[in-house]
Structures are given as C-alpha cells and as structure tokens.
Design a protein around this motif. Structure first.
Motif, mmCIF file in Angstrom:
data_model
loop_
_atom_site.group_PDB
_atom_site.id
_atom_site.type_symbol
_atom_site.label_atom_id
_atom_site.label_comp_id
_atom_site.label_asym_id
_atom_site.label_seq_id
_atom_site.Cartn_x
_atom_site.Cartn_y
_atom_site.Cartn_z
ATOM 1 N N GLN A 131 -14.143 -9.105 -21.925
ATOM 2 C CA GLN A 131 -13.812 -10.287 -23.039
ATOM 3 C C GLN A 131 -12.713 -9.869 -23.841
ATOM 4 O O GLN A 131 -12.093 -10.481 -24.419
ATOM 5 C CB GLN A 131 -15.113 -9.959 -24.104
ATOM 6 C CG GLN A 131 -16.342 -10.204 -23.430
ATOM 7 C CD GLN A 131 -17.508 -10.043 -24.204
ATOM 8 O OE1 GLN A 131 -17.562 -9.461 -25.353
ATOM 9 N NE2 GLN A 131 -18.873 -10.671 -23.793
ATOM 10 N N ARG A 145 -9.992 -11.444 -22.303
ATOM 11 C CA ARG A 145 -10.099 -12.776 -22.069
ATOM 12 C C ARG A 145 -9.840 -13.254 -20.619
ATOM 13 O O ARG A 145 -9.152 -14.221 -20.385
ATOM 14 C CB ARG A 145 -9.170 -13.610 -22.963
ATOM 15 C CG ARG A 145 -9.108 -13.110 -24.290
ATOM 16 C CD ARG A 145 -8.477 -13.888 -25.250
ATOM 17 N NE ARG A 145 -8.816 -13.393 -26.674
ATOM 18 C CZ ARG A 145 -7.780 -14.221 -27.754
ATOM 19 N NH1 ARG A 145 -7.083 -14.991 -27.515
ATOM 20 N NH2 ARG A 145 -8.241 -13.894 -28.905
ATOM 21 N N PRO A 199 -11.638 -14.913 -16.929
ATOM 22 C CA PRO A 199 -12.644 -15.720 -16.418
ATOM 23 C C PRO A 199 -13.309 -14.884 -15.516
ATOM 24 O O PRO A 199 -13.211 -13.842 -15.093
ATOM 25 C CB PRO A 199 -11.965 -16.761 -15.727
ATOM 26 C CG PRO A 199 -10.561 -16.032 -15.445
ATOM 27 C CD PRO A 199 -10.084 -15.302 -16.331
#
Length: 376
Positions: A129, A132, A134
């Motif tokens: 997270q 960021r 995927p």
C-alpha cells in the motif's frame, strides 16, 4: 756445400745467426732484445696427435726487452650474487572501480529482491500500500521467483561486499586463487572484486629503532650498537609475496651489515659511530632493493663497548688522556725554560758555562713542573 755466417748490424753485435744449407729451415732463436715470443719445443710431447699431425711448439710470451716471463694473473674473486626475487613479480596496478559502481550494484540487488518478493506475494500489505503497487497476477514461490531472488542476492552481495575504503599511505596486494592480480594504491571509496584476497601493506615512510646489536670496532673489539633505520616499501608485490616477512628480513640485513662494517664508539673522537653510517646505508640498501624495500639511511645512534671489556677500555682511555696531558705540559715547560735561559744569556745578565747552564735548566724545569702541577 758451404756454410756462411751472417753478422747482425752494429746494434746487435755479438749475436750471430747461423744459416744452414739452401732449402733447410733454420732453427730460430731469440732474434733481438725486442722479441716477444720464444718458440719452445715440447720435449715431452714427441708423439703425434690423434689425427697424425706433429706436435706444435708452445709459444711463451714475455715482456718486451726483458727475459722475465709475465706474471700469472690472479683469478677474479667470485662474488656470490644477492638472492633475487622472481623477476616477473613486479608491482602493477589492480583493476578497481569507483565506489559509486558498487553502491549502484548493491541498490539494484536490493530493488530486485523487493521486486521478487512482490512477485511472489510475500511482500507485506503495508509495504504494497505504501508503494502503491498492484496485486501480483500469480503469487507464489516458484522456480522463477527463486531465480530472481538468487540473482538479486548475488548482485547485492557483490555490490556491497566489494566496497572498500582506500587510505593514504596504505595499499592492498590482491590475488585470486594464489595468483597476483595487482596492487591498489588509490584512496577513497572503491569497489574491488570480492573474490580477490586482500593484504594490507603500509607504504608510508617508516623508521625502526633497533635494540643493542653486536658489532665490532676497527680493532676487532666487541661493541654494542643501536641503529635507526629509515625505510619504506617500494614494491609491494615483492615485499609481501616474495618474502615471508619483509620487516624481519630488514632487521636481519641490518644485523649482517653490522657484522661487516666496523663501528667506532664516540669516545674522544670526532664523528664516532656516525662515520660508519654511509657504509651501512649503502650495504643495507643494496641487499634489500631486490626485495622491494627502499632504505634511506642506517644511522648508529649509540655505540658502546661490551660489558666484559668496557672497564678495560675505560682505563685505557684514561691512561691515554693522562699521557697526552703530560706530554703537553712537558712541552710547555721546555719552551718556558728555553725562553728564560735565552733571555738571561742574550741580555748579559748572567754568564754561564756548560755546568752552570745545566744546573739552571734543571732547577727551572723542576720549578715550572711543580708550579703547573699545583695549578692542575
């Protein structure tokens, strides 16, 4: 058949040459005083040689104008050469990279390890997270992920493991599997192949003060000498790889030089042990140069006689000093007596015959010696 006798010119009277019949070769003797070769038949070698040829007369040279044979020259003394290190073993620069290359390679390895962790799905969710990223399409530790881990780990280990800090006055002798690969003298942050073995060498100007070492004075008496050696490592490859211990080799060369160069203690002499410094420096520098060491000076700091003969030498020096002092005093007294007697007689103050002159000289000598003895 007639035989004629020819006479030499006036410069060689009394030296006739006999001539045999025509066609016969005359037996040549010494022709004149300038003859430099004398044919001498080898009386004990009448047999022909192996190939059937008759023996050749030996030719003995002599000095021109004399009957003296040349002196046999003495064979030149064979000097044992100094031990030499492998001539192919010479210092050469090693291949290194700037430290930025190692840092970049290590950073790439860390980045690759993080990417492999994300690909395998083992990266913590908080990190995913925060970055960021995927979600991976096919999470799991498979052969591809393990290969990525191995490649990233090797790249990071090679990058960070090869980082080194070069210092001024220090060098590294590097080798790979027992083979010399070069010397690193650069300073700053560097990257060196982590597979290379590094040996640190001090290449600064260094000095070594020895303990009391045995030596001898010009008379052969035992002397204890303390020397100061200023030196440095000039060829790191020869000093480190050509010798087991170059510092120990230097100490033994100094000790061997002291056994050959006499050192006189500085007692009543000008210079004293410093007189032997130049000879010691030349000798030690010549012996250590093949080993990659550069010796600038070998200075005897202190030289004193061994304890077993120190007392005897002290008494000898005191006796010599007293003898010089007595000789100086006697010379001064004789000059004073001579000056006094000369003044008395030349001015006409006294008239002395031989016996009176001897008595006056004796009395004046005793008086002057007694006066100088009291002042001393």
């Amino acid at each position: 058949m007639s035989t004629t006798t020819s006479h030499t010119p006036s410069g060689s009277e009394g030296r006739p040459q006999a001539a045999t019949a025509t066609g016969a070769r005359p037996a040549r003797l010494i022709r004149n005083e300038s003859t430099t070769e004398i044919p001498v038949h080898l009386l004990f070698r009448d047999d022909p040689g192996p190939d059937g040829t008759p023996p050749r007369p030996a030719v003995v040279g002599r000095r021109q104008g004399t009957g003296e044979l040349p002196r046999a020259s003495r064979p030149a003394e064979r000097r044992h050469p100094l031990p030499r290190v492998d001539p192919e073993l010479r210092e050469r620069p090693a291949r290194v990279l700037p430290g930025a290359a190692g840092v970049l390679a290590g950073a790439c390895g860390v980045t690759g390890a993080l990417a492999a962790s994300w690909w395998a799905g083992v990266l913590p969710p908080l990190a995913v997270q925060a970055l960021r990223l995927p979600a991976p399409a096919d999470p799991g530790l498979g052969p591809a992920q393990w290969a990525a881990y191995a490649g990233a780990g090797l790249l990071g280990a090679a990058g960070f493991g090869g980082l080194a800090r070069g210092r001024t006055g220090r060098a590294w002798v590097v080798g790979l599997f027992g083979r010399y690969r070069g010397t690193v003298r650069r300073t700053g942050l560097l990257w060196v192949n982590p597979l290379l073995r590094r040996r640190r060498v001090d290449v600064r100007l260094r000095h070594w003060r020895s303990e009391a070492m045995p030596a001898a004075d010009p008379g052969g008496l035992a002397v204890r000498v303390v020397v100061l050696v200023v030196w440095r490592v000039r060829d790191t490859a020869r000093a480190v790889l050509g010798l087991e211990d170059h510092e120990r080799y230097l100490r033994e060369c100094v000790e061997a030089a002291l056994a050959r160069v006499p050192v006189e203690p500085a007692v009543g002499s000008r210079g004293g042990p410093a007189v032997a410094g130049e000879a010691l420096t030349r000798l030690v520098a010549a012996e250590t140069a093949p080993a990659g060491l550069e010796v600038f000076s070998v200075r005897p700091l202190r030289a004193e006689y061994a304890p077993q003969i120190a007392d005897a030498m002290q008494r000898r020096r005191i006796a010599a000093l007293e003898a010089r002092q007595r000789a100086s005093m006697l010379s001064s007294v004789v000059d004073s007596v001579e000056d006094t007697v000369t003044r008395l007689t030349t001015r006409g103050l006294v008239e002395l015959d031989d016996s009176e002159r001897k008595v006056l000289v004796r009395d004046l000598t005793v008086a002057f010696c007694a006066g100088r003895g009291e002042r001393a």
